[in-house]
Design an enzyme around this catalytic site. Structure first.
Site, PDB file in Angstrom:
ATOM      1  N   ASP A 174       0.876  -1.166   0.073  1.00 22.58           N
ATOM      2  CA  ASP A 174      -0.081   0.045  -0.221  1.00 22.58           C
ATOM      3  C   ASP A 174       0.862   1.351   0.058  1.00 22.58           C
ATOM      4  O   ASP A 174       2.116   1.137   0.386  1.00 22.58           O
ATOM      5  CB  ASP A 174      -1.001   0.246   1.447  1.00 22.58           C
ATOM      6  CG  ASP A 174      -2.097  -0.793   1.091  1.00 22.58           C
ATOM      7  OD1 ASP A 174      -2.316  -1.089  -0.018  1.00 22.58           O
ATOM      8  OD2 ASP A 174      -2.995  -0.852   2.175  1.00 22.58           O
ATOM      9  N   TYR A 215       5.388  -9.213   8.626  1.00 23.23           N
ATOM     10  CA  TYR A 215       4.863  -7.821   8.605  1.00 23.23           C
ATOM     11  C   TYR A 215       4.804  -7.538  10.421  1.00 23.23           C
ATOM     12  O   TYR A 215       4.391  -8.555  11.143  1.00 23.23           O
ATOM     13  CB  TYR A 215       3.330  -7.594   8.052  1.00 23.23           C
ATOM     14  CG  TYR A 215       3.038  -7.907   6.788  1.00 23.23           C
ATOM     15  CD1 TYR A 215       3.376  -6.908   5.685  1.00 23.23           C
ATOM     16  CD2 TYR A 215       3.052  -9.100   6.147  1.00 23.23           C
ATOM     17  CE1 TYR A 215       3.428  -7.120   4.401  1.00 23.23           C
ATOM     18  CE2 TYR A 215       2.831  -9.581   4.703  1.00 23.23           C
ATOM     19  CZ  TYR A 215       3.182  -8.312   3.807  1.00 23.23           C
ATOM     20  OH  TYR A 215       2.893  -8.297   2.379  1.00 23.23           O
ATOM     21  N   ASP A 265      -8.266   0.454   6.368  1.00 23.63           N
ATOM     22  CA  ASP A 265      -7.150   1.051   7.120  1.00 23.63           C
ATOM     23  C   ASP A 265      -7.230   2.484   7.214  1.00 23.63           C
ATOM     24  O   ASP A 265      -8.430   2.999   6.983  1.00 23.63           O
ATOM     25  CB  ASP A 265      -5.793   0.816   6.194  1.00 23.63           C
ATOM     26  CG  ASP A 265      -5.918   1.489   4.944  1.00 23.63           C
ATOM     27  OD1 ASP A 265      -6.809   2.191   4.567  1.00 23.63           O
ATOM     28  OD2 ASP A 265      -5.332   0.967   4.064  1.00 23.63           O
ATOM     29  N   ARG A 289      -4.693  -6.262   6.036  1.00 22.17           N
ATOM     30  CA  ARG A 289      -6.045  -5.252   6.375  1.00 22.17           C
ATOM     31  C   ARG A 289      -7.375  -6.087   6.948  1.00 22.17           C
ATOM     32  O   ARG A 289      -7.931  -5.931   7.841  1.00 22.17           O
ATOM     33  CB  ARG A 289      -6.227  -4.360   5.234  1.00 22.17           C
ATOM     34  CG  ARG A 289      -5.293  -3.293   5.292  1.00 22.17           C
ATOM     35  CD  ARG A 289      -5.870  -2.493   4.055  1.00 22.17           C
ATOM     36  NE  ARG A 289      -5.827  -3.114   2.744  1.00 22.17           N
ATOM     37  CZ  ARG A 289      -6.437  -2.886   1.725  1.00 22.17           C
ATOM     38  NH1 ARG A 289      -7.443  -2.032   1.591  1.00 22.17           N
ATOM     39  NH2 ARG A 289      -6.060  -3.296   0.456  1.00 22.17           N
TER      40      ARG A 289
END
Length: 288
Positions: free
Chosen positions: A74, A102, A116, A209
């Site tokens: 993103d 992550y 998000d 997400r």
């Protein structure tokens, strides 16, 4: 003067020769803000400029340098972006299907249309009842082989266009069906309500997400992702391998390629890379 110019031309010619001989995979650091494509374009511009290749907006000239990335981040996310250069672009499909790590910060009590912090708030719910133990227990349900519905705001495509583009244009888009994804490990690093920090290791096609949103629902509240950092992709880590912008030079990338390619298991042939996991690599595994 003429001799100096000739010498300068020789240096540029050697730089260009070295640039176009580069081949393999390496990693760069993607900062918060630009898209993954924008980061790749800037990298390409820097390398062509250093090699003295004048494109002047001529796409054909810039296309002589084969370069691509393995797995979109993103624009609001940071971290490891794997880059393929030369014949290394053929290795990107296997990297897409490989494991990634992550660190994500989630926010309890607010849901957004993008799942998000960049989206519009669509729902607010109380979260005071959620304890650290509740969170830790819920995480077990999202570990292993699970089913996940990709977000509407994603780089997955319908009729050749990204879902996110269609949604932003106001077109009605149906959610993609749930698909199998793999979570190798999932742990809670910090819980300071309403914020919680997760460490996630997952396979290709996974959306962090969606994970954060699903965790919120499982806790009888809602949640959205606030920050995301990819700390590892395949064998490449943020600390050891991701080149920051000041290291985007031909020589630095040549050194990085030598190191990074030695990390690939058995340095498989291009043919093997092209035929491995065809069902996974056909999916546009943009990780959000």
């Amino acid at each position: 003067m003429a001799g100096g110019e000739a010498g300068g031309g020789g240096v540029a010619a050697r730089a260009a020769q070295k640039l176009f001989s580069l081949s393999g995979l390496f990693a760069v650091y993607k900062p918060k803000g630009p898209t993954s494509a924008a980061v790749l374009n800037l990298l390409k511009e820097r390398l062509l400029a250093e090699a003295g290749v004048q494109t002047n907006g001529n796409k054909r000239k810039s296309q002589v340098l084969k370069i691509g990335h393995g797995g979109t981040l993103d624009s609001a996310a940071t971290g490891v972006l794997v880059v393929g250069i030369g014949k290394g672009t053929k290795l990107l499909k296997t990297i897409l299907a490989g494991s990634k790590k992550y660190t994500a910060i989630g926010l309890l009590g607010k849901a957004t249309d993008t799942l998000d912090a960049t989206g519009k708030v669509t729902e607010e719910k109380p979260y005071d009842q959620v304890t650290k133990r509740d969170l830790e227990n819920v995480l077990q349900k999202f570990t292993g082989d699970i089913m996940q519905v990709p977000p509407l705001y994603s780089a997955l495509k319908k009729d050749g266009e990204r879902l996110s583009t269609l949604v932003k244009r106001g077109e009605a888009v149906e959610a993609k069906p749930a698909r199998p994804v793999r979570v190798y490990s999932l742990s809670l690093q910090q819980f300071q309500p309403p914020l919680f920090t997760l460490d996630v290791e997952c396979g290709g096609g996974f959306y962090v997400r969606s994970l954060v949103s699903d965790i919120g629902k499982e806790l009888s509240t809602c949640a959205s992702m606030q920050e995301l950092t990819r700390t590892k992709h395949g064998p490449f880590t943020l600390e050891e391998h991701a080149l920051h912008e000041d290291k985007w030079t031909i020589d630095e990338i040549a050194r990085s390629l030598e190191h990074c390619m030695s990390l690939l298991p058995g340095e498989p042939s291009h043919k093997k890379f092209k035929t491995e996991h065809p069902e996974e690599t056909a999916v546009s595994c943009e990780d959000k």
